[in-house]
Design a protein around this motif. Structure first.
Motif, PDB file in Angstrom:
ATOM      1  N   CYS A 114       0.945  -1.233  -0.014  1.00 14.22           N
ATOM      2  CA  CYS A 114      -0.212  -0.078   0.116  1.00 14.22           C
ATOM      3  C   CYS A 114       1.084   1.256   0.027  1.00 14.22           C
ATOM      4  CB  CYS A 114      -0.970   0.153   1.161  1.00 14.22           C
ATOM      5  SG  CYS A 114      -2.112  -1.461   1.399  1.00 14.22           S
ATOM      6  N   THR A 115       0.698   2.065  -0.999  1.00 14.00           N
ATOM      7  CA  THR A 115       1.779   3.329  -1.039  1.00 14.00           C
ATOM      8  C   THR A 115       0.616   4.564  -1.345  1.00 14.00           C
ATOM      9  OG1 THR A 115       1.872   3.712  -3.602  1.00 14.00           O
ATOM     10  CG2 THR A 115       3.395   2.003  -2.390  1.00 14.00           C
ATOM     11  N   SER A 116       1.273   5.558  -1.228  1.00 13.25           N
ATOM     12  CA  SER A 116       0.469   6.929  -1.299  1.00 13.25           C
ATOM     13  C   SER A 116       0.009   7.026  -2.731  1.00 13.25           C
ATOM     14  CB  SER A 116       0.958   8.079  -1.171  1.00 13.25           C
ATOM     15  OG  SER A 116       2.277   8.115  -1.385  1.00 13.25           O
ATOM     16  N   GLU A 117       0.477   6.414  -3.670  1.00 14.14           N
ATOM     17  CA  GLU A 117       0.150   6.343  -5.144  1.00 14.14           C
ATOM     18  C   GLU A 117      -0.729   5.268  -5.497  1.00 14.14           C
ATOM     19  OE1 GLU A 117       3.740   6.907  -4.916  1.00 14.14           O
ATOM     20  OE2 GLU A 117       3.105   8.832  -4.587  1.00 14.14           O
ATOM     21  N   GLY A 118      -1.001   4.275  -4.320  1.00 15.43           N
ATOM     22  CA  GLY A 118      -1.995   3.143  -4.727  1.00 15.43           C
ATOM     23  C   GLY A 118      -1.181   1.850  -4.366  1.00 15.43           C
ATOM     24  N   LEU A 119      -2.082   0.809  -4.907  1.00 14.49           N
ATOM     25  CA  LEU A 119      -1.355  -0.539  -4.527  1.00 14.49           C
ATOM     26  C   LEU A 119      -0.322  -0.986  -5.403  1.00 14.49           C
ATOM     27  CD1 LEU A 119      -1.901  -2.751  -2.371  1.00 14.49           C
ATOM     28  CD2 LEU A 119      -3.475  -3.684  -3.750  1.00 14.49           C
ATOM     29  N   VAL A 120       0.779  -1.692  -5.029  1.00 14.24           N
ATOM     30  CA  VAL A 120       1.793  -2.169  -5.906  1.00 14.24           C
ATOM     31  C   VAL A 120       1.875  -3.529  -5.516  1.00 14.24           C
ATOM     32  CG1 VAL A 120       3.862  -1.966  -6.985  1.00 14.24           C
ATOM     33  CG2 VAL A 120       2.426   0.063  -6.285  1.00 14.24           C
ATOM     34  N   ALA A 121       1.786  -4.491  -6.599  1.00 12.37           N
ATOM     35  CA  ALA A 121       2.143  -5.961  -6.304  1.00 12.37           C
ATOM     36  C   ALA A 121       3.808  -6.183  -6.650  1.00 12.37           C
ATOM     37  CB  ALA A 121       1.512  -6.757  -6.931  1.00 12.37           C
ATOM     38  N   GLU A 122       4.662  -6.412  -5.367  1.00  9.26           N
ATOM     39  CA  GLU A 122       6.017  -6.593  -5.881  1.00  9.26           C
ATOM     40  C   GLU A 122       6.423  -8.075  -5.569  1.00  9.26           C
ATOM     41  OE1 GLU A 122       7.739  -2.409  -4.346  1.00  9.26           O
ATOM     42  OE2 GLU A 122       9.185  -4.159  -4.837  1.00  9.26           O
TER      43      GLU A 122
ATOM     44  N   SER B 111       1.040  -2.874 -11.220  1.00  6.45           N
ATOM     45  CA  SER B 111      -0.098  -1.823 -10.502  1.00  6.45           C
ATOM     46  C   SER B 111      -1.310  -2.028 -11.550  1.00  6.45           C
ATOM     47  CB  SER B 111       0.302  -0.723 -10.173  1.00  6.45           C
ATOM     48  OG  SER B 111       1.002   0.044 -11.263  1.00  6.45           O
ATOM     49  N   PHE B 112      -2.302  -1.359 -11.219  1.00  3.34           N
ATOM     50  CA  PHE B 112      -3.449  -1.227 -11.942  1.00  3.34           C
ATOM     51  C   PHE B 112      -3.158  -0.091 -12.668  1.00  3.34           C
ATOM     52  CE2 PHE B 112      -8.034   0.114 -12.933  1.00  3.34           C
ATOM     53  CZ  PHE B 112      -8.358  -1.038 -12.986  1.00  3.34           C
TER      54      PHE B 112
ATOM     55  N   ASP C   5     -17.411 -10.489 -16.725  1.00  2.00           N
ATOM     56  CA  ASP C   5     -16.254 -10.684 -17.235  1.00  2.00           C
ATOM     57  C   ASP C   5     -15.448 -11.840 -16.490  1.00  2.00           C
ATOM     58  OD1 ASP C   5     -13.574 -10.866 -18.012  1.00  2.00           O
ATOM     59  OD2 ASP C   5     -13.061  -8.691 -18.085  1.00  2.00           O
ATOM     60  N   ALA C   6     -15.376 -13.145 -17.281  1.00  2.00           N
ATOM     61  CA  ALA C   6     -15.037 -14.437 -16.647  1.00  2.00           C
ATOM     62  C   ALA C   6     -13.638 -14.636 -16.597  1.00  2.00           C
ATOM     63  CB  ALA C   6     -15.685 -15.650 -17.303  1.00  2.00           C
ATOM     64  N   THR C   7     -12.762 -13.764 -17.144  1.00  2.00           N
ATOM     65  CA  THR C   7     -11.334 -13.878 -16.983  1.00  2.00           C
ATOM     66  C   THR C   7     -10.920 -12.482 -16.998  1.00  2.00           C
ATOM     67  OG1 THR C   7     -11.473 -13.588 -19.435  1.00  2.00           O
ATOM     68  CG2 THR C   7     -10.898 -15.798 -18.468  1.00  2.00           C
ATOM     69  N   LEU C   8     -10.859 -11.659 -15.587  1.00  2.00           N
ATOM     70  CA  LEU C   8     -10.892 -10.434 -15.365  1.00  2.00           C
ATOM     71  C   LEU C   8      -9.529  -9.739 -15.787  1.00  2.00           C
ATOM     72  CD1 LEU C   8     -12.191  -7.661 -14.472  1.00  2.00           C
ATOM     73  CD2 LEU C   8     -11.177  -8.448 -12.149  1.00  2.00           C
ATOM     74  N   GLY C   9      -8.425 -10.653 -15.472  1.00  2.00           N
ATOM     75  CA  GLY C   9      -7.153  -9.990 -15.541  1.00  2.00           C
ATOM     76  C   GLY C   9      -6.966  -8.684 -14.603  1.00  2.00           C
ATOM     77  N   LEU C  10      -6.203  -7.607 -15.309  1.00  2.00           N
ATOM     78  CA  LEU C  10      -6.182  -6.397 -14.942  1.00  2.00           C
ATOM     79  C   LEU C  10      -7.324  -5.595 -15.177  1.00  2.00           C
ATOM     80  CD1 LEU C  10      -2.304  -5.572 -14.464  1.00  2.00           C
ATOM     81  CD2 LEU C  10      -4.156  -5.991 -12.617  1.00  2.00           C
ATOM     82  N   GLY C  11      -8.433  -6.325 -15.766  1.00  2.00           N
ATOM     83  CA  GLY C  11      -9.491  -5.325 -16.171  1.00  2.00           C
ATOM     84  C   GLY C  11      -9.515  -4.238 -17.050  1.00  2.00           C
ATOM     85  N   ARG C  12      -8.491  -4.404 -18.223  1.00  2.00           N
ATOM     86  CA  ARG C  12      -9.073  -3.590 -19.136  1.00  2.00           C
ATOM     87  C   ARG C  12     -10.067  -3.610 -19.966  1.00  2.00           C
ATOM     88  NH1 ARG C  12      -2.938  -4.028 -19.439  1.00  2.00           N
ATOM     89  NH2 ARG C  12      -2.343  -2.623 -17.968  1.00  2.00           N
ATOM     90  N   ASP C  13     -10.747  -4.900 -20.344  1.00  2.00           N
ATOM     91  CA  ASP C  13     -11.885  -4.901 -20.950  1.00  2.00           C
ATOM     92  C   ASP C  13     -13.174  -4.398 -20.022  1.00  2.00           C
ATOM     93  OD1 ASP C  13     -11.386  -6.161 -23.539  1.00  2.00           O
ATOM     94  OD2 ASP C  13     -10.453  -8.098 -22.448  1.00  2.00           O
ATOM     95  N   ALA C  14     -12.895  -5.013 -18.953  1.00  2.00           N
ATOM     96  CA  ALA C  14     -13.907  -4.695 -17.833  1.00  2.00           C
ATOM     97  C   ALA C  14     -14.057  -3.057 -17.703  1.00  2.00           C
ATOM     98  CB  ALA C  14     -13.641  -5.153 -16.367  1.00  2.00           C
ATOM     99  N   LEU C  15     -12.766  -2.349 -17.890  1.00  2.00           N
ATOM    100  CA  LEU C  15     -13.107  -0.743 -18.009  1.00  2.00           C
ATOM    101  C   LEU C  15     -13.913  -0.252 -19.095  1.00  2.00           C
ATOM    102  CD1 LEU C  15      -9.306   0.328 -17.187  1.00  2.00           C
ATOM    103  CD2 LEU C  15     -11.249   1.137 -15.858  1.00  2.00           C
TER     104      LEU C  15
ATOM    105  N   LEU D 227      -4.046 -10.621  -8.743  1.00  2.00           N
ATOM    106  CA  LEU D 227      -4.454  -9.990  -9.757  1.00  2.00           C
ATOM    107  C   LEU D 227      -6.027  -9.415  -9.530  1.00  2.00           C
ATOM    108  CD1 LEU D 227      -3.572 -11.724 -13.239  1.00  2.00           C
ATOM    109  CD2 LEU D 227      -2.440  -9.808 -12.220  1.00  2.00           C
ATOM    110  N   ALA D 228      -6.770 -10.240  -8.718  1.00  2.00           N
ATOM    111  CA  ALA D 228      -8.000 -10.060  -8.407  1.00  2.00           C
ATOM    112  C   ALA D 228      -7.770  -8.766  -7.315  1.00  2.00           C
ATOM    113  CB  ALA D 228      -8.567 -11.117  -7.444  1.00  2.00           C
ATOM    114  N   VAL D 229      -6.849  -8.881  -6.508  1.00  2.00           N
ATOM    115  CA  VAL D 229      -6.679  -7.894  -5.382  1.00  2.00           C
ATOM    116  C   VAL D 229      -6.345  -6.472  -6.133  1.00  2.00           C
ATOM    117  CG1 VAL D 229      -5.605  -7.170  -3.365  1.00  2.00           C
ATOM    118  CG2 VAL D 229      -6.177  -9.161  -3.615  1.00  2.00           C
ATOM    119  N   LEU D 230      -5.389  -6.695  -7.017  1.00  2.00           N
ATOM    120  CA  LEU D 230      -4.804  -5.263  -7.779  1.00  2.00           C
ATOM    121  C   LEU D 230      -6.135  -4.599  -8.230  1.00  2.00           C
ATOM    122  CD1 LEU D 230      -1.476  -5.946  -9.349  1.00  2.00           C
ATOM    123  CD2 LEU D 230      -1.863  -4.518  -7.480  1.00  2.00           C
TER     124      LEU D 230
END
Ligand SMILES: C[S@@+](CC[C@H](N)C(=O)[O-])C[C@H]1O[C@@H](n2cnc3c(N)ncnc32)[C@H](O)[C@@H]1O
Length: 271
Positions: free
Chosen positions: A67-75, A82-83, A117-127, A148-151
């Motif tokens: 959790c950062t001030s710029e949002g969530l990052v997976a390392e 990030s999303f 969306d049954a294969t959400l990934g990072l949600g580009r299609d969902a956007l 990926l779900a959390v991001l």
């Protein structure tokens, strides 16, 4: 298991922890609270960061959700993820200016629709779907990989989705199980999207390359299409590198007029 009861899966203590939640160094009270909220929501351990490295906070887990001030990052050892809108930015510009988008066209998406969306990934299609169906619509995203779900869940709650977009509710799990449970409960949506991982990584959306280490490679099968059709009223939209011999029997035909030729669709199976 149905969408109405969708809830994040929590850790059950019997499997290795896939990820831990931590913060950037010297976090504010708000960031620490956010880390604890995330940990509780997804059943993940929270590691107080203090002044140590992310690698130390990660310990034996593959990924640290920071959790950062710029949002969530997976390392992970392989990099940071990030999303962000990625390829959706250009697609959203196109549709907002009256152009067409293959997903919107294939699903005949319209305001007020419910989309799964049954294969959400990072949600580009969902956007894109969320913008197309508008604030009166609903988008549900199922992602098999927890990180990926959390991001995506954090991203959809942040500033990235355009104002006027539908809310996107994210669930971690195998969408084949969710679709099965929905069909059994008589729960339907207007459109189901299946955008599984391509078998040839070079054929994937370039912007998705970084996320590859997290993705689950469920193969596209007639059964998955059948499950989706049992829940979709209007359309099942599918992407694939190429048509397979069984596509016609599964009701799938190629969407004409796309540059990639990778969009297919079948009629919904719910009357
Ligand atoms: C090509 S990506 C989807 C990209 C997404 N459409 C986007 O626009 O960002 C495929 C995603 O589906 C996920 N996936 C694979 N099998 C799944 C399953 N059975 N249930 C839910 N998600 C699955 C993968 O982990 C991966 O994140």
């Amino acid at each position: 298991m149905t969408l109405a009861g969708a809830a994040p899966r929590t850790g059950d203590g019997t499997r290795p922890v896939p990820a831990v939640v931590t913060t950037s160094k010297s976090p504010s009270y708000a960031l620490r609270a956010e880390a604890h909220r995330l940990g509780a929501r997804w059943g993940l351990p929270v590691v107080e960061r203090h002044r140590g490295s992310v690698a130390a906070a990660r310990g034996s887990a593959a990924t640290a959700l920071v959790c950062t001030s710029e949002g969530l990052v997976a390392e992970s050892a392989r990099g940071r993820l990030s999303f962000h809108q990625g390829t959706a930015a250009k697609r959203l510009r196109t549709v907002r200016h009256g152009g067409t988008d293959p997903l919107v066209r294939a699903g005949e998406l319209r305001p007020g629709d419910r989309v799964l969306d049954a294969t959400l990934g990072l949600g580009r299609d969902a956007l894109v779907a969320a913008w197309a169906v508008g604030a009166g619509g609903q988008v549900f995203g199922i992602e098999a990989d927890l990180v990926l779900a959390v991001l995506a869940d954090a991203g959809f709650a942040g500033p990235v989705p355009r104002p006027g977009s539908a809310p996107v509710r994210v669930r971690h799990g195998d969408s084949r199980q969710v679709l099965t449970a929905m069909a059994a409960a008589g729960e339907h949506v207007d459109v189901v999207l299946l955008d599984p991982m391509f078998t040839d990584p070079r054929a994937s959306d370039h912007g998705f390359a970084l996320a590859r280490e997290h993705t689950v490679p469920t193969p596209l099968t007639p059964t998955w299409i059948e499950l989706a059709r049992a829940v979709a009223r209007r359309r099942v939209v599918v992407t694939a590198e190429r048509a397979r011999p069984w596509f016609a029997d599964a009701g799938l035909e190629r969407l004409e007029g796309t540059r990639s030729g990778r969009w297919f669709r079948a009629p919904g199976g719910v009357s």
